[in-house]
Scaffold this motif. Structure first.
Motif, PDB file in Angstrom:
ATOM      1  N   ASP A  10      -2.586   2.393  -8.652  1.00 36.32           N
ATOM      2  CA  ASP A  10      -1.889   1.363  -7.895  1.00 36.32           C
ATOM      3  C   ASP A  10      -2.827   0.295  -7.356  1.00 36.32           C
ATOM      4  OD1 ASP A  10      -3.255   2.736  -6.036  1.00 36.32           O
ATOM      5  OD2 ASP A  10      -1.553   3.278  -4.795  1.00 36.32           O
ATOM      6  N   ASP A  12      -5.500   0.773  -5.536  1.00 38.55           N
ATOM      7  CA  ASP A  12      -6.345   1.198  -4.427  1.00 38.55           C
ATOM      8  C   ASP A  12      -7.722   1.531  -4.949  1.00 38.55           C
ATOM      9  OD1 ASP A  12      -4.192   0.956  -2.894  1.00 38.55           O
ATOM     10  OD2 ASP A  12      -4.004   3.057  -2.343  1.00 38.55           O
ATOM     11  N   ARG A 240      -5.287  -2.084  -0.474  1.00 40.02           N
ATOM     12  CA  ARG A 240      -4.187  -2.435  -1.363  1.00 40.02           C
ATOM     13  C   ARG A 240      -4.485  -3.769  -2.021  1.00 40.02           C
ATOM     14  NH1 ARG A 240      -0.589   0.920  -3.021  1.00 40.02           N
ATOM     15  NH2 ARG A 240      -0.604   1.776  -0.935  1.00 40.02           N
ATOM     16  N   GLY A 243      -2.864  -7.115  -0.692  1.00 36.70           N
ATOM     17  CA  GLY A 243      -2.175  -6.808   0.559  1.00 36.70           C
ATOM     18  C   GLY A 243      -2.032  -8.012   1.482  1.00 36.70           C
ATOM     19  N   GLY A 252       0.098  -2.844   4.271  1.00 41.75           N
ATOM     20  CA  GLY A 252      -0.943  -2.511   3.320  1.00 41.75           C
ATOM     21  C   GLY A 252      -2.279  -2.951   3.864  1.00 41.75           C
TER      22      GLY A 252
END
Ligand SMILES: [Zn+2]
Length: 340
Positions: A10, A12, A240, A243, A252
């Motif tokens: 994702d 991260d 994130r 974000g 995030g």
């Protein structure tokens, strides 16, 4: 030593440490030396919070093959069914059914065996709490002025290069192109780009500018990891992707983990991690991330394509640090782990 990062699906990322100084107290609540309890713990025990906490901590340091719990216990100071079962399992392993009463008494055989079987180099995972572990976050945020200075230095360097980057005539406007492009080319290899290069610099300048917006309000955009879901204790931070530009940008956040302890005492290390995470956090189109990890001269970094270089998190961090500090060798805490 820092061992940089792993990209998750994702977007991260984590920055991992590969060694821990043995003299460093990693977990502020970690019991030092042998575990000593004041009263009994377990089935029918007195179960004082600190005693239970330390027993849970100690059990989590025991390998499953030595009777340790698998999965590890949640270390919460409460003696529930799982903690009692873990005590029984440990006793059964070492004393058989006869010694398996689910209770640990001060100075008796179970606590002695537990201290014998603990692997003191294993750090159990305990979720952080903003209340009790907030000092970890503030230890990181104390470096924000230095980090801002690094980002400012990067922006100044880029600004000075903008007017000369697409002009190969030496001496124009009094600017010395090779010297103004030297650090930019070292880190981002701008001159490898075909066509107009100024738009590339403008994008990079924008990126650092967004970072300053986050650094204006770090308390709004950063937090501690209070869940620790399935992660090891050595992880430093993750963020994130994009974000900052999401409507719910405050959900995030840039998340710091227990491993930031190692960075809190080293301003350049803190800056490297923070700017790395900022690069993810201010990303607009989802392409910014890990194409290689480490210092600019590492083989993995040198193998990057042009478009990867100008979007790589560690490149942004290393460039800003060098702009602030002048020429520098690779810091000892940067270690390359990803090669193409
Ligand atoms: Zn990352």
């Amino acid at each position: 030593m820092a061992e940089c990062a792993h990209m998750k699906d994702d977007g991260d990322c984590e920055v991992k440490l590969d060694t821990r100084p043995s003299n460093q107290q990693f977990d502020p609540k970690r019991p030092e030396g042998d575990i000593v309890i004041s009263k009994s713990v377990g089935q029918g025990g007195v179960n004082i919070y600190d005693d239970v906490y330390n027993i849970q901590y100690g059990l989590d340091q025991v390998a499953p093959i030595d009777g340790g719990p698998s999965p590890q216990l949640v270390i919460d100071g409460k003696c529930g069914p799982k903690t009692m079962a873990a005590i029984r399992d440990f006793q059964k392993k070492h004393f058989g059914w006869a010694g398996c009463d689910g209770r640990i008494d001060p100075g008796q055989q179970t606590i002695k065996k537990l201290n014998e079987k603990r692997n003191r180099n294993v750090y159990p995972t305990i979720p952080l709490s903003l209340n009790t572990d907030g000092w970890l976050l503030s230890g990181m945020l104390q470096h924000v002025p230095h980090i801002r200075a690094c980002v400012h230095a990067a922006m100044t360097n880029i600004s000075l290069a903008m007017n000369v980057v697409d002009n190969n005539m030496p001496g124009l406007l009094g600017a010395d192109r090779p010297s103004r492009m030297r650090t930019l080319n070292k880190h981002f290899r701008i001159d490898n780009f075909k066509g107009a290069k100024r738009p590339v610099l403008e994008k990079m300048h924008d990126a650092y500018s967004f970072m300053l917006n986050v650094l204006d309000r770090p308390e709004a955009y950063t937090t501690l990891d209070t869940t620790n879901e399935g992660e090891t204790i050595s992880t430093v931070a993750f963020a994130r992707l994009g974000g900052f530009h999401q409507k719910d940008d405050l959900t995030g956040k840039i998340v710091f983990r227990r491993g930031v302890l190692f960075a809190t005492g080293i301003p350049d290390f803190a800056a490297f991690i923070f700017i790395h995470e900022l690069r993810h956090y201010i990303a607009k189109d989802g392409t910014q991330g890990h194409f290689a990890k480490g210092w600019v001269t590492d083989p993995g970094m040198l193998a990057l394509k042009e478009t990867e270089t100008i979007n790589n998190c560690d490149t942004f961090a290393g460039f800003a640090l060098e702009c602030k500090n002048g020429d520098m060798e690779r810091p000892i805490w940067v270690k390359t782990t990803v090669f193409r």
